[in-house]
Design a protein around this motif. Structure first.
Motif, PDB file in Angstrom:
ATOM      1  N   LEU A 161       0.830  -1.204   0.000  1.00 50.49           N
ATOM      2  CA  LEU A 161       0.000   0.000   0.000  1.00 50.49           C
ATOM      3  C   LEU A 161       0.868   1.259   0.000  1.00 50.49           C
ATOM      4  O   LEU A 161       0.581   2.221  -0.728  1.00 50.49           O
ATOM      5  CB  LEU A 161      -0.902   0.028   1.232  1.00 50.49           C
ATOM      6  N   ALA A 162       1.910   1.256   0.811  1.00 52.57           N
ATOM      7  CA  ALA A 162       2.783   2.429   0.898  1.00 52.57           C
ATOM      8  C   ALA A 162       3.488   2.680  -0.431  1.00 52.57           C
ATOM      9  O   ALA A 162       3.605   3.836  -0.875  1.00 52.57           O
ATOM     10  CB  ALA A 162       3.807   2.235   2.020  1.00 52.57           C
ATOM     11  N   ASP A 163       3.953   1.610  -1.069  1.00 49.05           N
ATOM     12  CA  ASP A 163       4.595   1.768  -2.379  1.00 49.05           C
ATOM     13  C   ASP A 163       3.602   2.303  -3.404  1.00 49.05           C
ATOM     14  O   ASP A 163       3.930   3.189  -4.206  1.00 49.05           O
ATOM     15  CB  ASP A 163       5.146   0.426  -2.863  1.00 49.05           C
ATOM     16  N   CYS A 164       2.405   1.756  -3.384  1.00 54.40           N
ATOM     17  CA  CYS A 164       1.363   2.189  -4.314  1.00 54.40           C
ATOM     18  C   CYS A 164       1.031   3.660  -4.088  1.00 54.40           C
ATOM     19  O   CYS A 164       0.898   4.445  -5.048  1.00 54.40           O
ATOM     20  CB  CYS A 164       0.130   1.316  -4.113  1.00 54.40           C
ATOM     21  N   ARG A 165       0.910   4.050  -2.845  1.00 52.71           N
ATOM     22  CA  ARG A 165       0.574   5.433  -2.516  1.00 52.71           C
ATOM     23  C   ARG A 165       1.654   6.392  -3.015  1.00 52.71           C
ATOM     24  O   ARG A 165       1.359   7.487  -3.501  1.00 52.71           O
ATOM     25  CB  ARG A 165       0.406   5.588  -1.004  1.00 52.71           C
ATOM     26  N   LYS A 166       2.897   5.978  -2.907  1.00 55.13           N
ATOM     27  CA  LYS A 166       3.991   6.843  -3.353  1.00 55.13           C
ATOM     28  C   LYS A 166       3.916   7.086  -4.856  1.00 55.13           C
ATOM     29  O   LYS A 166       4.089   8.217  -5.327  1.00 55.13           O
ATOM     30  CB  LYS A 166       5.334   6.202  -2.991  1.00 55.13           C
ATOM     31  N   ARG A 167       3.654   6.033  -5.629  1.00 57.16           N
ATOM     32  CA  ARG A 167       3.557   6.203  -7.080  1.00 57.16           C
ATOM     33  C   ARG A 167       2.290   6.965  -7.476  1.00 57.16           C
ATOM     34  O   ARG A 167       2.271   7.670  -8.485  1.00 57.16           O
ATOM     35  CB  ARG A 167       3.591   4.839  -7.779  1.00 57.16           C
ATOM     36  N   LEU A 168       1.241   6.813  -6.696  1.00 55.97           N
ATOM     37  CA  LEU A 168      -0.002   7.525  -6.956  1.00 55.97           C
ATOM     38  C   LEU A 168       0.142   9.022  -6.727  1.00 55.97           C
ATOM     39  O   LEU A 168      -0.484   9.830  -7.427  1.00 55.97           O
ATOM     40  CB  LEU A 168      -1.097   6.957  -6.055  1.00 55.97           C
ATOM     41  N   ASN A 169       0.986   9.429  -5.777  1.00 53.61           N
ATOM     42  CA  ASN A 169       0.966  10.776  -5.233  1.00 53.61           C
ATOM     43  C   ASN A 169       1.692  11.786  -6.128  1.00 53.61           C
ATOM     44  O   ASN A 169       2.590  12.506  -5.697  1.00 53.61           O
ATOM     45  CB  ASN A 169       1.561  10.774  -3.825  1.00 53.61           C
ATOM     46  N   VAL A 170       1.275  11.810  -7.388  1.00 50.41           N
ATOM     47  CA  VAL A 170       1.822  12.718  -8.389  1.00 50.41           C
ATOM     48  C   VAL A 170       0.647  13.483  -9.000  1.00 50.41           C
ATOM     49  O   VAL A 170      -0.320  12.888  -9.453  1.00 50.41           O
ATOM     50  CB  VAL A 170       2.594  11.944  -9.487  1.00 50.41           C
ATOM     51  N   LEU A 171       0.729  14.804  -9.016  1.00 45.94           N
ATOM     52  CA  LEU A 171      -0.395  15.651  -9.416  1.00 45.94           C
ATOM     53  C   LEU A 171      -0.655  15.609 -10.918  1.00 45.94           C
ATOM     54  O   LEU A 171       0.235  15.942 -11.707  1.00 45.94           O
ATOM     55  CB  LEU A 171      -0.130  17.102  -8.993  1.00 45.94           C
ATOM     56  N   PRO A 172      -1.883  15.271 -11.343  1.00 48.66           N
ATOM     57  CA  PRO A 172      -2.234  15.360 -12.765  1.00 48.66           C
ATOM     58  C   PRO A 172      -2.683  16.768 -13.183  1.00 48.66           C
ATOM     59  O   PRO A 172      -2.507  17.157 -14.345  1.00 48.66           O
ATOM     60  CB  PRO A 172      -3.401  14.373 -12.907  1.00 48.66           C
ATOM     61  N   LEU A 173      -3.279  17.529 -12.259  1.00 46.91           N
ATOM     62  CA  LEU A 173      -3.933  18.782 -12.630  1.00 46.91           C
ATOM     63  C   LEU A 173      -2.947  19.746 -13.282  1.00 46.91           C
ATOM     64  O   LEU A 173      -1.811  19.907 -12.813  1.00 46.91           O
ATOM     65  CB  LEU A 173      -4.555  19.431 -11.388  1.00 46.91           C
ATOM     66  N   GLY A 174      -3.399  20.381 -14.349  1.00 50.22           N
ATOM     67  CA  GLY A 174      -2.540  21.280 -15.109  1.00 50.22           C
ATOM     68  C   GLY A 174      -2.119  20.690 -16.435  1.00 50.22           C
ATOM     69  O   GLY A 174      -1.575  21.391 -17.292  1.00 50.22           O
ATOM     70  N   ALA A 175      -2.372  19.397 -16.609  1.00 53.54           N
ATOM     71  CA  ALA A 175      -2.093  18.783 -17.904  1.00 53.54           C
ATOM     72  C   ALA A 175      -3.148  19.159 -18.921  1.00 53.54           C
ATOM     73  O   ALA A 175      -2.964  18.977 -20.130  1.00 53.54           O
ATOM     74  CB  ALA A 175      -2.018  17.262 -17.758  1.00 53.54           C
ATOM     75  N   ALA A 176      -4.279  19.669 -18.419  1.00 53.29           N
ATOM     76  CA  ALA A 176      -5.428  20.038 -19.254  1.00 53.29           C
ATOM     77  C   ALA A 176      -5.907  18.825 -20.045  1.00 53.29           C
ATOM     78  O   ALA A 176      -5.869  17.701 -19.532  1.00 53.29           O
ATOM     79  CB  ALA A 176      -5.096  21.222 -20.139  1.00 53.29           C
TER      80      ALA A 176
END
Length: 462
Positions: free
Chosen positions: A186-201
Protein backbone atom coordinates in the motif's frame (compact mmCIF):
# COMPACT_ATOMS: atom_id res chain seq x y z
CA UNK A 1 -26.13 15.99 -22.54
CA UNK A 2 -28.71 18.65 -23.39
CA UNK A 3 -27.65 20.99 -20.59
CA UNK A 4 -24.02 20.36 -21.33
CA UNK A 5 -24.26 20.84 -25.07
CA UNK A 6 -25.86 24.26 -24.61
CA UNK A 7 -24.05 25.49 -21.55
CA UNK A 8 -20.58 24.15 -22.23
CA UNK A 9 -20.39 22.90 -25.80
CA UNK A 10 -21.27 25.59 -28.35
CA UNK A 11 -20.18 23.22 -31.11
CA UNK A 12 -23.53 21.40 -30.93
CA UNK A 13 -26.72 22.72 -32.48
CA UNK A 14 -29.11 20.39 -30.64
CA UNK A 15 -29.41 18.74 -27.27
CA UNK A 16 -28.35 15.21 -26.42
CA UNK A 17 -30.78 12.31 -26.82
CA UNK A 18 -32.16 11.37 -23.40
CA UNK A 19 -31.21 7.76 -24.01
CA UNK A 20 -27.62 8.86 -24.52
CA UNK A 21 -27.81 10.88 -21.31
CA UNK A 22 -28.90 7.78 -19.41
CA UNK A 23 -26.26 5.65 -21.07
CA UNK A 24 -23.35 8.04 -20.53
CA UNK A 25 -24.14 9.42 -17.07
CA UNK A 26 -21.84 8.64 -14.18
CA UNK A 27 -23.39 10.83 -11.47
CA UNK A 28 -25.13 7.76 -10.06
CA UNK A 29 -21.78 6.45 -8.84
CA UNK A 30 -19.16 9.21 -9.09
CA UNK A 31 -20.97 11.64 -6.78
CA UNK A 32 -18.93 10.11 -3.97
CA UNK A 33 -16.00 12.11 -5.39
CA UNK A 34 -17.60 15.42 -4.43
CA UNK A 35 -15.23 16.23 -1.56
CA UNK A 36 -12.18 15.55 -3.69
CA UNK A 37 -13.63 17.51 -6.61
CA UNK A 38 -14.31 20.53 -4.46
CA UNK A 39 -10.92 20.33 -2.77
CA UNK A 40 -9.17 20.20 -6.14
CA UNK A 41 -11.26 23.09 -7.48
CA UNK A 42 -10.47 25.25 -4.46
CA UNK A 43 -6.74 24.64 -4.91
CA UNK A 44 -7.05 25.37 -8.64
CA UNK A 45 -8.94 28.62 -8.03
CA UNK A 46 -6.41 29.77 -5.45
CA UNK A 47 -3.59 29.11 -7.90
CA UNK A 48 -5.39 31.02 -10.67
CA UNK A 49 -5.63 33.98 -8.30
CA UNK A 50 -1.96 33.72 -7.35
CA UNK A 51 -0.88 33.94 -11.01
CA UNK A 52 -3.31 36.77 -11.77
CA UNK A 53 -5.86 34.92 -13.91
CA UNK A 54 -8.53 35.43 -11.25
CA UNK A 55 -8.87 38.44 -8.99
CA UNK A 56 -8.73 37.85 -5.27
CA UNK A 57 -12.43 38.73 -5.02
CA UNK A 58 -13.34 36.25 -7.76
CA UNK A 59 -11.33 33.56 -5.98
CA UNK A 60 -13.07 34.38 -2.71
CA UNK A 61 -16.49 34.07 -4.34
CA UNK A 62 -15.59 30.74 -5.95
CA UNK A 63 -14.17 29.27 -2.74
CA UNK A 64 -17.20 30.40 -0.76
CA UNK A 65 -19.58 29.05 -3.40
CA UNK A 66 -17.84 25.68 -3.44
CA UNK A 67 -17.99 25.56 0.35
CA UNK A 68 -21.72 26.16 0.24
CA UNK A 69 -22.18 23.45 -2.38
CA UNK A 70 -20.20 21.00 -0.28
CA UNK A 71 -22.37 21.73 2.75
CA UNK A 72 -25.48 21.25 0.64
CA UNK A 73 -24.25 17.88 -0.66
CA UNK A 74 -23.28 16.72 2.83
CA UNK A 75 -26.73 17.62 4.13
CA UNK A 76 -28.33 15.60 1.34
CA UNK A 77 -30.06 18.66 -0.12
CA UNK A 78 -28.04 19.05 -3.31
CA UNK A 79 -30.13 18.34 -6.46
CA UNK A 80 -27.84 16.13 -8.55
CA UNK A 81 -29.09 16.22 -12.12
CA UNK A 82 -28.73 13.40 -14.62
CA UNK A 83 -28.48 15.77 -17.57
CA UNK A 84 -25.38 17.30 -16.01
CA UNK A 85 -23.78 13.90 -16.40
CA UNK A 86 -21.17 13.64 -13.63
CA UNK A 87 -20.18 15.04 -10.27
CA UNK A 88 -17.73 17.52 -11.83
CA UNK A 89 -20.31 19.13 -14.11
CA UNK A 90 -23.00 19.08 -11.43
CA UNK A 91 -20.78 21.01 -9.04
CA UNK A 92 -19.50 23.45 -11.66
CA UNK A 93 -22.98 24.10 -13.05
CA UNK A 94 -24.28 24.75 -9.53
CA UNK A 95 -21.43 27.22 -9.03
CA UNK A 96 -22.33 28.99 -12.27
CA UNK A 97 -25.96 29.09 -11.15
CA UNK A 98 -24.75 30.97 -8.07
CA UNK A 99 -22.01 33.17 -9.51
CA UNK A 100 -22.64 33.51 -13.24
CA UNK A 101 -19.51 34.48 -15.20
CA UNK A 102 -17.31 34.28 -12.11
CA UNK A 103 -18.24 30.62 -11.80
CA UNK A 104 -17.49 30.08 -15.48
CA UNK A 105 -13.90 31.16 -14.86
CA UNK A 106 -13.15 28.22 -12.56
CA UNK A 107 -12.50 25.80 -15.41
CA UNK A 108 -9.75 28.00 -16.86
CA UNK A 109 -6.55 26.05 -17.66
CA UNK A 110 -7.97 22.66 -16.86
CA UNK A 111 -9.95 19.92 -18.58
CA UNK A 112 -12.28 17.36 -17.15
CA UNK A 113 -9.55 14.90 -18.16
CA UNK A 114 -6.96 16.15 -15.66
CA UNK A 115 -9.72 17.11 -13.22
CA UNK A 116 -11.10 13.57 -13.14
CA UNK A 117 -7.64 12.06 -12.77
CA UNK A 118 -6.88 14.42 -9.87
CA UNK A 119 -10.17 13.72 -8.08
CA UNK A 120 -9.75 9.99 -8.48
CA UNK A 121 -6.19 10.11 -7.17
CA UNK A 122 -7.28 12.15 -4.16
CA UNK A 123 -10.09 9.68 -3.45
CA UNK A 124 -7.84 6.66 -3.89
CA UNK A 125 -5.15 8.16 -1.69
CA UNK A 126 -7.68 8.68 1.10
CA UNK A 127 -9.00 5.15 0.58
CA UNK A 128 -5.51 3.64 0.73
CA UNK A 129 -4.95 5.39 4.05
CA UNK A 130 -8.20 3.97 5.42
CA UNK A 131 -7.25 0.46 4.31
CA UNK A 132 -3.86 0.84 5.98
CA UNK A 133 -5.58 1.78 9.24
CA UNK A 134 -7.85 -1.27 8.96
CA UNK A 135 -4.86 -3.52 8.30
CA UNK A 136 -3.10 -2.14 11.37
CA UNK A 137 -6.23 -2.78 13.44
CA UNK A 138 -6.30 -6.40 12.27
CA UNK A 139 -2.61 -6.80 13.00
CA UNK A 140 -3.23 -5.55 16.53
CA UNK A 141 -6.08 -8.02 16.91
CA UNK A 142 -3.84 -10.93 15.91
CA UNK A 143 -1.05 -9.77 18.24
CA UNK A 144 -3.52 -9.50 21.13
CA UNK A 145 -4.79 -13.00 20.30
CA UNK A 146 -1.21 -14.23 20.46
CA UNK A 147 -0.84 -12.63 23.87
CA UNK A 148 -4.07 -14.24 25.08
CA UNK A 149 -2.92 -17.67 23.94
CA UNK A 150 0.72 -17.53 25.01
CA UNK A 151 2.03 -21.04 25.58
CA UNK A 152 -0.79 -22.79 23.69
CA UNK A 153 0.61 -25.38 21.29
CA UNK A 154 -1.29 -26.38 18.16
CA UNK A 155 -0.53 -28.73 15.28
CA UNK A 156 1.06 -27.10 12.27
CA UNK A 157 -0.07 -28.46 8.91
CA UNK A 158 1.25 -28.97 5.43
CA UNK A 159 -1.06 -30.46 2.79
CA UNK A 160 -3.66 -30.31 5.60
CA UNK A 161 -1.74 -33.16 7.27
CA UNK A 162 -0.25 -32.81 10.74
CA UNK A 163 3.38 -31.78 10.37
CA UNK A 164 5.11 -30.14 13.36
CA UNK A 165 3.95 -28.46 16.55
CA UNK A 166 3.85 -24.67 16.66
CA UNK A 167 2.83 -22.14 19.23
CA UNK A 168 -0.58 -20.65 18.50
CA UNK A 169 0.98 -17.20 18.77
CA UNK A 170 3.40 -18.19 16.02
CA UNK A 171 0.45 -18.99 13.78
CA UNK A 172 -1.24 -15.67 14.56
CA UNK A 173 2.00 -13.80 13.88
CA UNK A 174 2.19 -15.43 10.44
CA UNK A 175 -0.96 -13.50 9.55
CA UNK A 176 0.54 -10.33 11.02
CA UNK A 177 3.52 -10.74 8.70
CA UNK A 178 1.27 -11.16 5.65
CA UNK A 179 -0.68 -8.06 6.58
CA UNK A 180 2.62 -6.23 7.07
CA UNK A 181 3.59 -7.01 3.47
CA UNK A 182 0.17 -5.76 2.39
CA UNK A 183 0.81 -2.48 4.18
CA UNK A 184 4.20 -2.21 2.52
CA UNK A 185 2.58 -2.66 -0.89
CA UNK A 186 0.00 0.00 0.00
CA UNK A 187 2.78 2.43 0.90
CA UNK A 188 4.60 1.77 -2.38
CA UNK A 189 1.36 2.19 -4.31
CA UNK A 190 0.57 5.43 -2.52
CA UNK A 191 3.99 6.84 -3.35
CA UNK A 192 3.56 6.20 -7.08
CA UNK A 193 0.00 7.53 -6.96
CA UNK A 194 0.97 10.78 -5.23
CA UNK A 195 1.82 12.72 -8.39
CA UNK A 196 -0.40 15.65 -9.42
CA UNK A 197 -2.23 15.36 -12.77
CA UNK A 198 -3.93 18.78 -12.63
CA UNK A 199 -2.54 21.28 -15.11
CA UNK A 200 -2.09 18.78 -17.90
CA UNK A 201 -5.43 20.04 -19.25
CA UNK A 202 -6.94 17.91 -22.01
CA UNK A 203 -3.68 16.34 -23.19
CA UNK A 204 -1.12 18.98 -24.22
CA UNK A 205 -0.98 21.37 -21.28
CA UNK A 206 -1.96 25.03 -21.47
CA UNK A 207 -0.53 28.30 -22.77
CA UNK A 208 -1.68 30.09 -19.61
CA UNK A 209 0.89 30.89 -16.86
CA UNK A 210 -0.27 28.36 -14.25
CA UNK A 211 1.74 27.18 -11.24
CA UNK A 212 1.31 23.42 -10.94
CA UNK A 213 3.79 23.15 -8.07
CA UNK A 214 1.63 25.45 -5.95
CA UNK A 215 -1.39 23.21 -6.56
CA UNK A 216 0.67 20.13 -5.71
CA UNK A 217 1.70 21.64 -2.39
CA UNK A 218 -1.87 22.61 -1.55
CA UNK A 219 -3.19 19.13 -2.37
CA UNK A 220 -0.25 17.37 -0.68
CA UNK A 221 1.08 15.69 -3.79
CA UNK A 222 4.77 14.88 -3.67
CA UNK A 223 5.44 15.65 -7.34
CA UNK A 224 3.89 16.97 -10.53
CA UNK A 225 3.20 14.72 -13.52
CA UNK A 226 5.94 15.35 -16.08
CA UNK A 227 4.12 14.46 -19.30
CA UNK A 228 0.73 15.96 -20.03
CA UNK A 229 -0.07 13.36 -22.67
CA UNK A 230 0.38 10.56 -20.15
CA UNK A 231 -1.82 12.11 -17.48
CA UNK A 232 -5.35 11.62 -18.74
CA UNK A 233 -4.77 8.04 -19.93
CA UNK A 234 -2.93 6.93 -16.78
CA UNK A 235 -4.88 4.57 -14.57
CA UNK A 236 -1.87 2.65 -13.30
CA UNK A 237 -2.65 3.88 -9.80
CA UNK A 238 -6.15 2.39 -9.94
CA UNK A 239 -4.93 -0.97 -11.25
CA UNK A 240 -2.10 -1.15 -8.75
CA UNK A 241 -4.40 -0.21 -5.87
CA UNK A 242 -6.88 -2.93 -6.77
CA UNK A 243 -4.06 -5.45 -7.21
CA UNK A 244 -2.96 -4.70 -3.65
CA UNK A 245 -6.56 -5.04 -2.50
CA UNK A 246 -6.76 -8.40 -4.27
CA UNK A 247 -3.66 -9.56 -2.39
CA UNK A 248 -5.23 -8.44 0.89
CA UNK A 249 -8.44 -10.26 -0.01
CA UNK A 250 -6.46 -13.41 -0.84
CA UNK A 251 -4.75 -13.28 2.54
CA UNK A 252 -8.07 -12.80 4.28
CA UNK A 253 -9.60 -15.69 2.35
CA UNK A 254 -6.78 -18.04 3.35
CA UNK A 255 -7.11 -17.07 7.00
CA UNK A 256 -10.91 -17.39 6.86
CA UNK A 257 -10.64 -20.89 5.35
CA UNK A 258 -8.28 -21.97 8.12
CA UNK A 259 -10.54 -20.68 10.87
CA UNK A 260 -13.62 -22.18 9.23
CA UNK A 261 -11.88 -25.56 9.41
CA UNK A 262 -10.72 -24.96 12.98
CA UNK A 263 -14.28 -24.16 14.06
CA UNK A 264 -15.70 -27.45 12.75
CA UNK A 265 -16.56 -30.34 15.05
CA UNK A 266 -13.88 -32.39 13.30
CA UNK A 267 -11.13 -29.97 14.32
CA UNK A 268 -12.73 -28.41 17.37
CA UNK A 269 -9.85 -25.96 17.80
CA UNK A 270 -11.72 -22.68 17.78
CA UNK A 271 -14.72 -21.10 19.44
CA UNK A 272 -16.21 -18.26 17.41
CA UNK A 273 -18.28 -15.50 19.00
CA UNK A 274 -22.02 -15.86 18.56
CA UNK A 275 -22.20 -12.31 17.25
CA UNK A 276 -20.52 -13.23 13.97
CA UNK A 277 -22.29 -16.53 13.38
CA UNK A 278 -25.76 -17.45 12.21
CA UNK A 279 -28.09 -20.40 12.64
CA UNK A 280 -30.04 -22.62 10.31
CA UNK A 281 -33.65 -22.20 9.28
CA UNK A 282 -34.25 -25.92 9.83
CA UNK A 283 -31.45 -27.34 11.98
CA UNK A 284 -31.60 -25.83 15.48
CA UNK A 285 -28.12 -26.98 16.53
CA UNK A 286 -26.25 -25.16 13.75
CA UNK A 287 -23.75 -22.36 14.35
CA UNK A 288 -22.48 -21.30 10.95
CA UNK A 289 -19.38 -19.11 10.44
CA UNK A 290 -21.12 -16.94 7.87
CA UNK A 291 -18.87 -13.90 8.27
CA UNK A 292 -15.77 -15.98 7.62
CA UNK A 293 -17.42 -17.65 4.64
CA UNK A 294 -18.38 -14.30 3.14
CA UNK A 295 -14.88 -12.92 3.69
CA UNK A 296 -13.58 -15.99 1.88
CA UNK A 297 -16.15 -15.54 -0.88
CA UNK A 298 -15.75 -11.84 -1.48
CA UNK A 299 -12.22 -12.24 -2.74
CA UNK A 300 -14.00 -13.16 -5.98
CA UNK A 301 -15.46 -9.66 -6.24
CA UNK A 302 -12.10 -8.00 -5.73
CA UNK A 303 -10.38 -10.23 -8.28
CA UNK A 304 -13.29 -9.46 -10.61
CA UNK A 305 -12.68 -5.74 -10.16
CA UNK A 306 -9.01 -6.18 -10.94
CA UNK A 307 -9.82 -8.19 -14.05
CA UNK A 308 -12.30 -5.53 -15.17
CA UNK A 309 -9.71 -2.79 -14.87
CA UNK A 310 -7.01 -4.79 -16.62
CA UNK A 311 -9.30 -5.47 -19.57
CA UNK A 312 -10.64 -1.90 -19.54
CA UNK A 313 -7.27 -0.27 -20.23
CA UNK A 314 -6.04 -2.92 -22.65
CA UNK A 315 -5.17 -1.37 -25.99
CA UNK A 316 -6.37 2.17 -25.22
CA UNK A 317 -4.52 4.84 -27.21
CA UNK A 318 -2.92 7.79 -25.44
CA UNK A 319 -4.88 10.60 -23.82
CA UNK A 320 -8.44 10.32 -22.61
CA UNK A 321 -10.96 7.84 -23.94
CA UNK A 322 -14.50 7.55 -22.58
CA UNK A 323 -13.83 3.91 -21.71
CA UNK A 324 -12.09 5.25 -18.61
CA UNK A 325 -15.42 6.31 -17.13
CA UNK A 326 -15.82 2.61 -16.36
CA UNK A 327 -12.84 2.61 -13.98
CA UNK A 328 -14.69 3.98 -10.97
CA UNK A 329 -17.25 1.33 -10.12
CA UNK A 330 -14.76 -1.56 -9.90
CA UNK A 331 -12.33 0.67 -8.00
CA UNK A 332 -14.99 1.80 -5.52
CA UNK A 333 -16.36 -1.71 -5.09
CA UNK A 334 -12.93 -3.22 -4.44
CA UNK A 335 -12.17 -0.68 -1.74
CA UNK A 336 -15.63 -0.99 -0.17
CA UNK A 337 -15.42 -4.77 -0.13
CA UNK A 338 -11.95 -5.03 1.38
CA UNK A 339 -12.58 -2.33 3.97
CA UNK A 340 -15.74 -4.11 5.16
CA UNK A 341 -13.93 -7.46 5.27
CA UNK A 342 -11.05 -6.01 7.29
CA UNK A 343 -13.41 -4.39 9.77
CA UNK A 344 -15.25 -7.66 10.41
CA UNK A 345 -12.04 -9.70 10.42
CA UNK A 346 -10.77 -7.70 13.40
CA UNK A 347 -14.06 -8.31 15.21
CA UNK A 348 -13.73 -12.07 14.60
CA UNK A 349 -10.14 -12.24 15.82
CA UNK A 350 -10.91 -10.15 18.91
CA UNK A 351 -13.85 -12.38 19.85
CA UNK A 352 -12.51 -15.85 19.01
CA UNK A 353 -10.72 -18.15 21.42
CA UNK A 354 -8.81 -21.38 21.04
CA UNK A 355 -10.22 -24.43 22.79
CA UNK A 356 -7.06 -25.46 24.56
CA UNK A 357 -8.60 -28.55 26.14
CA UNK A 358 -9.85 -29.94 22.83
CA UNK A 359 -6.54 -29.23 21.14
CA UNK A 360 -4.58 -30.89 23.95
CA UNK A 361 -6.71 -34.05 23.80
CA UNK A 362 -5.26 -35.00 20.41
CA UNK A 363 -2.09 -32.95 20.33
CA UNK A 364 0.22 -35.93 20.65
CA UNK A 365 -1.34 -37.66 17.65
CA UNK A 366 0.21 -37.43 14.21
CA UNK A 367 3.89 -37.79 15.17
CA UNK A 368 4.45 -34.04 15.42
CA UNK A 369 7.79 -34.71 17.13
CA UNK A 370 9.19 -36.86 14.30
CA UNK A 371 11.20 -34.08 12.66
CA UNK A 372 12.68 -33.00 15.98
CA UNK A 373 13.75 -36.58 16.65
CA UNK A 374 15.33 -36.72 13.19
CA UNK A 375 17.30 -33.56 13.99
CA UNK A 376 18.40 -35.19 17.25
CA UNK A 377 20.02 -37.92 15.15
CA UNK A 378 21.63 -35.31 12.91
CA UNK A 379 23.16 -33.64 15.95
CA UNK A 380 24.70 -37.02 16.75
CA UNK A 381 26.39 -37.22 13.38
CA UNK A 382 23.86 -39.19 11.34
CA UNK A 383 23.44 -37.83 7.76
CA UNK A 384 20.11 -36.12 7.19
CA UNK A 385 18.85 -38.57 4.58
CA UNK A 386 19.78 -41.51 6.77
CA UNK A 387 18.17 -39.94 9.83
CA UNK A 388 15.03 -39.24 7.79
CA UNK A 389 14.78 -42.89 6.79
CA UNK A 390 15.36 -44.10 10.37
CA UNK A 391 12.55 -41.99 11.81
CA UNK A 392 10.31 -42.90 8.88
CA UNK A 393 10.78 -46.60 9.71
CA UNK A 394 9.91 -45.89 13.35
CA UNK A 395 6.70 -44.13 12.31
CA UNK A 396 5.89 -47.13 10.13
CA UNK A 397 6.52 -49.42 13.10
CA UNK A 398 4.05 -47.36 15.16
CA UNK A 399 1.46 -47.74 12.41
CA UNK A 400 1.92 -51.51 12.35
CA UNK A 401 1.64 -51.72 16.13
CA UNK A 402 -1.45 -49.50 16.17
CA UNK A 403 0.08 -46.80 18.38
CA UNK A 404 -0.10 -43.09 17.68
CA UNK A 405 3.00 -41.79 19.47
CA UNK A 406 6.71 -42.35 19.03
CA UNK A 407 7.02 -42.15 22.80
CA UNK A 408 5.04 -45.43 23.05
CA UNK A 409 7.94 -47.34 21.45
CA UNK A 410 10.40 -49.12 23.74
CA UNK A 411 14.02 -48.14 24.31
CA UNK A 412 15.04 -51.37 22.62
CA UNK A 413 13.06 -50.48 19.52
CA UNK A 414 14.76 -47.09 19.36
CA UNK A 415 18.21 -48.61 19.78
CA UNK A 416 17.48 -51.23 17.14
CA UNK A 417 16.47 -48.52 14.65
CA UNK A 418 19.77 -46.67 15.20
CA UNK A 419 22.34 -46.92 18.00
CA UNK A 420 22.39 -43.11 18.18
CA UNK A 421 18.87 -43.25 19.61
CA UNK A 422 20.14 -44.00 23.09
CA UNK A 423 20.13 -41.95 26.27
CA UNK A 424 18.56 -38.54 25.79
CA UNK A 425 16.18 -39.69 23.08
CA UNK A 426 13.07 -39.38 25.22
CA UNK A 427 13.98 -35.83 26.12
CA UNK A 428 13.15 -34.96 22.49
CA UNK A 429 9.86 -36.84 22.38
CA UNK A 430 6.46 -35.28 22.87
CA UNK A 431 5.05 -32.07 21.53
CA UNK A 432 6.20 -29.85 24.39
CA UNK A 433 9.78 -31.08 24.09
CA UNK A 434 9.67 -30.65 20.33
CA UNK A 435 8.64 -27.01 20.67
CA UNK A 436 11.37 -26.36 23.24
CA UNK A 437 13.96 -27.79 20.88
CA UNK A 438 13.48 -25.09 18.23
CA UNK A 439 16.10 -22.39 18.21
CA UNK A 440 16.43 -20.76 14.77
CA UNK A 441 15.53 -17.13 14.09
CA UNK A 442 11.89 -16.82 13.05
CA UNK A 443 11.00 -20.27 14.37
CA UNK A 444 8.28 -21.28 16.78
CA UNK A 445 10.78 -21.41 19.65
CA UNK A 446 9.08 -19.85 22.69
CA UNK A 447 11.81 -17.24 23.10
CA UNK A 448 11.57 -16.36 19.40
CA UNK A 449 7.80 -16.03 19.51
CA UNK A 450 8.02 -13.84 22.60
CA UNK A 451 10.55 -11.64 20.85
CA UNK A 452 8.37 -11.33 17.76
CA UNK A 453 5.31 -10.52 19.86
CA UNK A 454 7.26 -7.79 21.64
CA UNK A 455 8.53 -6.41 18.33
CA UNK A 456 5.05 -6.20 16.84
CA UNK A 457 3.58 -4.74 20.02
CA UNK A 458 6.12 -1.93 19.86
CA UNK A 459 5.63 -1.44 16.13
CA UNK A 460 1.82 -1.31 16.41
CA UNK A 461 1.73 0.84 19.53
CA UNK A 462 0.33 -1.83 21.86
Amino acid sequence: MAEGSKAWGGRFASGTDRRVERFTESISFDQRLFRQDIRGSVAHAQMLAQVGILTNDECRQIVLGLSEIRAQIESGEFPFQLEREDVHMNIEAALVDRLGDVGRKLHTARSRNDQVATDLKLWTRDALDRIDERLADLQRAFVKAGERHRGVIIPGYTHLQRAQPVLAAHDFLAHVEKLGRDRSRLADCRKRLNVLPLGAAALAGTSLPIDREAVARELEFEAVAANSLDVSSDRDFALESVFVLAMIAEHLAGWAEQWILWSTQEFGFLSLPDAICTGSSIMPQKKNPDVLELIRGRVARVIGSLTTLLVLVKGLPLAYNRDLQEDKEPLFDAFDTVEACLELAAVVVDGASLRGDRIADRLEEGFLDATTLMEHLIERGVPQRTAHAVIGRLVGLCDRKGISRLADLTDAEFAEADPALGPGTRERLGVANAVKAFRSYGSTAPAEVDRQLDRWKESLGL
